[in-house]
Design a protein around this motif. Structure first.
Motif, short mmCIF file in Angstrom:
data_model
loop_
_atom_site.label_atom_id
_atom_site.label_comp_id
_atom_site.label_asym_id
_atom_site.label_seq_id
_atom_site.Cartn_x
_atom_site.Cartn_y
_atom_site.Cartn_z
N ASP A 133 0.80 -1.22 0.00
CA ASP A 133 0.00 0.00 0.00
C ASP A 133 0.84 1.27 0.00
O ASP A 133 0.30 2.36 -0.19
CB ASP A 133 -0.99 0.00 1.17
N LYS A 134 2.15 1.14 0.18
CA LYS A 134 3.03 2.31 0.12
C LYS A 134 3.71 2.47 -1.24
O LYS A 134 4.40 3.45 -1.47
CB LYS A 134 4.10 2.24 1.22
N THR A 135 3.53 1.49 -2.14
CA THR A 135 4.13 1.59 -3.46
C THR A 135 3.56 2.80 -4.19
O THR A 135 2.35 3.03 -4.17
CB THR A 135 3.88 0.31 -4.29
N VAL A 136 4.44 3.57 -4.80
CA VAL A 136 4.06 4.78 -5.53
C VAL A 136 3.98 4.43 -7.01
O VAL A 136 4.90 3.80 -7.55
CB VAL A 136 5.10 5.91 -5.31
N TYR A 137 2.89 4.84 -7.66
CA TYR A 137 2.70 4.56 -9.08
C TYR A 137 2.63 5.87 -9.86
O TYR A 137 1.81 6.73 -9.55
CB TYR A 137 1.40 3.77 -9.31
N HIS A 138 3.49 5.98 -10.85
CA HIS A 138 3.44 7.10 -11.80
C HIS A 138 3.10 6.47 -13.16
O HIS A 138 3.99 6.07 -13.90
CB HIS A 138 4.78 7.83 -11.87
N LEU A 139 1.82 6.34 -13.43
CA LEU A 139 1.35 5.71 -14.66
C LEU A 139 0.92 6.82 -15.61
O LEU A 139 -0.01 7.56 -15.31
CB LEU A 139 0.20 4.74 -14.37
N GLN A 140 1.61 6.92 -16.71
CA GLN A 140 1.43 7.99 -17.69
C GLN A 140 1.49 9.36 -16.99
O GLN A 140 0.56 10.15 -17.00
CB GLN A 140 0.09 7.82 -18.43
N PRO A 141 2.63 9.63 -16.32
CA PRO A 141 2.75 10.84 -15.50
C PRO A 141 2.66 12.14 -16.28
O PRO A 141 2.35 13.19 -15.69
CB PRO A 141 4.10 10.69 -14.81
N SER A 142 2.88 12.11 -17.59
CA SER A 142 2.77 13.34 -18.37
C SER A 142 1.32 13.81 -18.45
O SER A 142 1.05 14.97 -18.73
CB SER A 142 3.30 13.13 -19.79
N GLY A 143 0.39 12.87 -18.21
CA GLY A 143 -1.02 13.22 -18.29
C GLY A 143 -1.53 13.29 -19.72
O GLY A 143 -2.65 13.71 -19.96
#
Length: 131
Positions: A120-130
């Protein structure tokens, strides 16, 4: 050395071609750092999903990065958990950003990274450019 005309083929070197990353380690069966192995697994899963139609909006240009939290144990670095996952993927315009992110999580992240390494602490940057 430089290549000169008239030089024998046996005396011509390869030059500076290719890339070398990492080191031999027992973190993975492939003997590469887990960060590298998992980033490759994400890209492999993305490619498979693009080819088999699971992610029909996905295009070939993808970037992945995985950061791992380690503990130091008598000089050995032991992988504890995935700290951060970054995925950027070229895509068609006919998918909404939130749908893209959900599908990346459901079809790529959870199938390429072992569940015991995510928390639950894992950070996800999925398609961070938006975009």
């Amino acid at each position: 050395d430089k290549v000169e005309r008239g030089q024998d083929i046996e005396n011509i070197g390869a030059g500076d071609q290719g890339i070398m990353f990492g080191y031999a380690t027992d973190e993975t069966p492939e003997c590469v750092p887990m960060t590298s192995q998992l980033a490759h697994a994400l890209n492999e899963r993305l490619a498979a999903c693009r080819r088999d139609g699971t992610l029909p909006w996905a295009r070939p240009d993808t970037k992945t990065q995985v950061t791992i939290e380690y503990k130091l144990d008598n000089g050995a670095c032991i992988p504890l958990r995935v700290h951060t996952v970054v995925i950027s993927v070229q895509h068609s315009e006919d998918i909404q950003l939130e749908d893209l992110r959900k599908q990346l999580m459901d079809e790529v992240v959870t199938k390429a990274i072992p569940a015991n390494m995510l928390d639950d602490k894992t950070v996800y940057h999925l398609q961070p450019s938006g975009r």
